[in-house]
Design an enzyme around this catalytic site. Structure first.
Site, PDB file in Angstrom:
ATOM      1  N   CYS A  37     -25.183  13.912  16.539  1.00 53.43           N
ATOM      2  CA  CYS A  37     -23.878  14.412  16.972  1.00 53.43           C
ATOM      3  C   CYS A  37     -23.744  15.901  16.656  1.00 53.43           C
ATOM      4  CB  CYS A  37     -22.746  13.675  16.238  1.00 53.43           C
ATOM      5  SG  CYS A  37     -22.781  11.888  16.378  1.00 53.43           S
ATOM      6  N   CYS A  41     -17.917  16.219  15.691  1.00 56.45           N
ATOM      7  CA  CYS A  41     -17.735  14.890  16.290  1.00 56.45           C
ATOM      8  C   CYS A  41     -16.638  14.112  15.554  1.00 56.45           C
ATOM      9  CB  CYS A  41     -19.033  14.106  16.230  1.00 56.45           C
ATOM     10  SG  CYS A  41     -18.939  12.491  17.070  1.00 56.45           S
ATOM     11  N   CYS A  68     -25.170  11.553  21.114  1.00 57.63           N
ATOM     12  CA  CYS A  68     -23.880  10.847  21.055  1.00 57.63           C
ATOM     13  C   CYS A  68     -23.157  11.021  22.398  1.00 57.63           C
ATOM     14  CB  CYS A  68     -23.037  11.437  19.923  1.00 57.63           C
ATOM     15  SG  CYS A  68     -21.343  10.797  19.841  1.00 57.63           S
ATOM     16  N   CYS A  71     -19.370  13.012  21.633  1.00 60.04           N
ATOM     17  CA  CYS A  71     -19.243  14.470  21.429  1.00 60.04           C
ATOM     18  C   CYS A  71     -20.218  15.283  22.280  1.00 60.04           C
ATOM     19  CB  CYS A  71     -19.410  14.826  19.951  1.00 60.04           C
ATOM     20  SG  CYS A  71     -21.077  14.564  19.292  1.00 60.04           S
TER      21      CYS A  71
END
Length: 268
Positions: A37, A41, A68, A71
């Protein structure tokens, strides 16, 4: 790229704070989920022992992690997009003789005027109008050192009248246009330097005030640039007596809290 222990602690603190300014500097990989991420995030925070950091998204992917979907760390962040918009606006302002309107700059960035004004000041510490005035002053100083006459330098700097030009130069540089054009001949200037979060600040002072402030990566570069601008002036070392004054100058350079996102010449 190997992450040092100091970087590891810094990255963890930024991750825990969901610091959007850190987006793009590194990514956070979670061992238990196999996902990486961006630092900002909003997902639930994992345990410290289950986290590792990578400087590049490619490094995380090569280690077997996947991006991810919340994000989207492989895409440019809002913070980075804002910084690019501000940089483009700064270039526009630097090249313009008369300041573009806020509406024109905001339209160029694809943002509302209110939002653009807010992010511009957050990144530079100045309003677009004030930035244009500062850029014109810098252009004027450069022109005074290269143009044949003070009048030519005035118009090269975008001034429509000599009276405004003289007032602006006296206020900005603490030195007459003719003295600047002559490379500081006959002037005695004090040179002082101090380290700042964004680089090394080099300032030159005349008896009337500040004549120059330069931001560089190294002390020798700042001193060389200042002395080149005023090549015929006599320079004195500011020493300890100017430490308090330089602290104020450095404090002014720290004002734009997001300036680290911008190129060095714009920060300066």
């Amino acid at each position: 790229m190997t992450i040092t222990m100091a970087q590891d602690e810094t990255f963890w603190a930024a991750f825990m704070a969901r610091d959007a300014k850190a987006d793009g500097s590194f990514v956070v990989a979670v061992k238990t989920t196999g996902i990486y991420c961006r630092p900002s995030c909003p997902a639930k925070k994992p345990l410290r022992k289950n986290v590792e950091f990578f400087a590049l998204t490619a490094d995380a992917r090569n280690a077997g992690y996947r991006a991810c979907k919340r994000c989207r760390p492989d895409e440019i962040s809002t913070h980075q997009r804002d910084a690019l918009s501000v940089e483009e606006a700064c270039r526009t302002l630097e090249a313009a003789d008369s300041a573009p309107t806020l509406a024109v700059l905001a339209d160029q960035a694809g943002l509302s005027a209110h939002h653009f004004h807010r992010i511009f000041k957050a990144h530079t510490g100045l309003t677009p109008k004030a930035y244009h005035q500062a850029a014109r002053a810098r252009r004027t100083a450069d022109a005074l050192g290269s143009e044949g006459t003070v009048t030519a330098a005035a118009f090269a700097g975008g001034f429509q009248s000599l009276s405004r030009f003289y007032d602006a130069v006296a206020l900005r540089f603490g030195m007459t246009p003719s003295s600047i054009a002559a490379g500081g001949r006959g002037e005695v200037l004090v040179l002082a330097q101090a380290k700042a979060p964004l680089g090394v600040v080099t300032a030159a002072f005349s008896r009337r005030g500040v004549t120059s402030i330069v931001l560089t990566d190294r002390e020798e570069d700042g001193a060389e640039e200042t002395k080149k601008r005023f090549q015929h002036a006599m320079f004195l070392d500011g020493g300890a007596e100017f430490e308090a004054l330089m602290a104020e100058v450095v404090a002014a350079t720290v004002e734009p809290v997001r300036a680290e996102e911008l190129p060095l010449d714009i920060r300066g």
